[in-house]
Design an enzyme around this catalytic site. Structure first.
Site, PDB file in Angstrom:
ATOM      1  N   MET A  67     -10.850   3.068  -2.165  1.00 43.41           N
ATOM      2  CA  MET A  67      -9.627   2.323  -2.136  1.00 43.41           C
ATOM      3  C   MET A  67      -8.720   2.844  -3.225  1.00 43.41           C
ATOM      4  O   MET A  67      -9.212   3.290  -4.240  1.00 43.41           O
ATOM      5  CB  MET A  67      -9.932   0.837  -2.222  1.00 43.41           C
ATOM      6  CG  MET A  67     -10.159   0.292  -3.590  1.00 43.41           C
ATOM      7  SD  MET A  67      -8.684  -0.607  -3.985  1.00 43.41           S
ATOM      8  CE  MET A  67      -9.099  -1.270  -5.498  1.00 43.41           C
ATOM      9  N   PRO A  68      -7.480   2.892  -3.080  1.00 44.12           N
ATOM     10  CA  PRO A  68      -6.708   2.243  -2.040  1.00 44.12           C
ATOM     11  C   PRO A  68      -6.635   3.038  -0.734  1.00 44.12           C
ATOM     12  O   PRO A  68      -6.846   4.251  -0.719  1.00 44.12           O
ATOM     13  CB  PRO A  68      -5.317   2.109  -2.654  1.00 44.12           C
ATOM     14  CG  PRO A  68      -5.215   3.238  -3.601  1.00 44.12           C
ATOM     15  CD  PRO A  68      -6.604   3.468  -4.118  1.00 44.12           C
ATOM     16  N   HIS A  69      -6.307   2.310   0.311  1.00 44.14           N
ATOM     17  CA  HIS A  69      -6.078   2.918   1.620  1.00 44.14           C
ATOM     18  C   HIS A  69      -4.626   2.660   1.991  1.00 44.14           C
ATOM     19  O   HIS A  69      -4.160   1.524   1.922  1.00 44.14           O
ATOM     20  CB  HIS A  69      -7.001   2.306   2.675  1.00 44.14           C
ATOM     21  CG  HIS A  69      -6.708   2.805   4.055  1.00 44.14           C
ATOM     22  ND1 HIS A  69      -7.015   4.088   4.439  1.00 44.14           N
ATOM     23  CD2 HIS A  69      -6.109   2.204   5.108  1.00 44.14           C
ATOM     24  CE1 HIS A  69      -6.620   4.253   5.701  1.00 44.14           C
ATOM     25  NE2 HIS A  69      -6.065   3.125   6.131  1.00 44.14           N
TER      26      HIS A  69
END
Length: 75
Positions: free
Chosen positions: A1-3
């Site tokens: 993450m992040p996506h």
């Protein structure tokens, strides 16, 4: 993450342009969120204009309060 999940109208992007876009977005995320390159994923989904209302109804309008950049249009 992040996506990061990018949805847009269809564009004629070759693999080199997609890679450049991903690299630029990755650099911004690293700089602002202090993320590692290996933790970032980016999706690019090209949505036909006639299908955009569904994106608005399910992903944009219901989340208007949490958008950090709001659209300059409404549907």
């Amino acid at each position: 993450m992040p996506h990061i999940d990018i949805k847009c109208f269809p564009r004629e992007l070759d693999e080199q342009q997609k890679a450049a876009l991903a690299a630029d977005i990755t650099d911004v995320i690293i700089r602002h969120l202090n993320s590692k390159d290996s933790s970032i994923s980016i999706a690019l989904q090209q949505i036909q204009p006639e299908s955009w209302q569904a994106i608005w109804d399910t992903e944009i309008a219901p989340q208007m309060e949490t958008l950090i950049k709001k659209p300059g249009y409404s549907m």
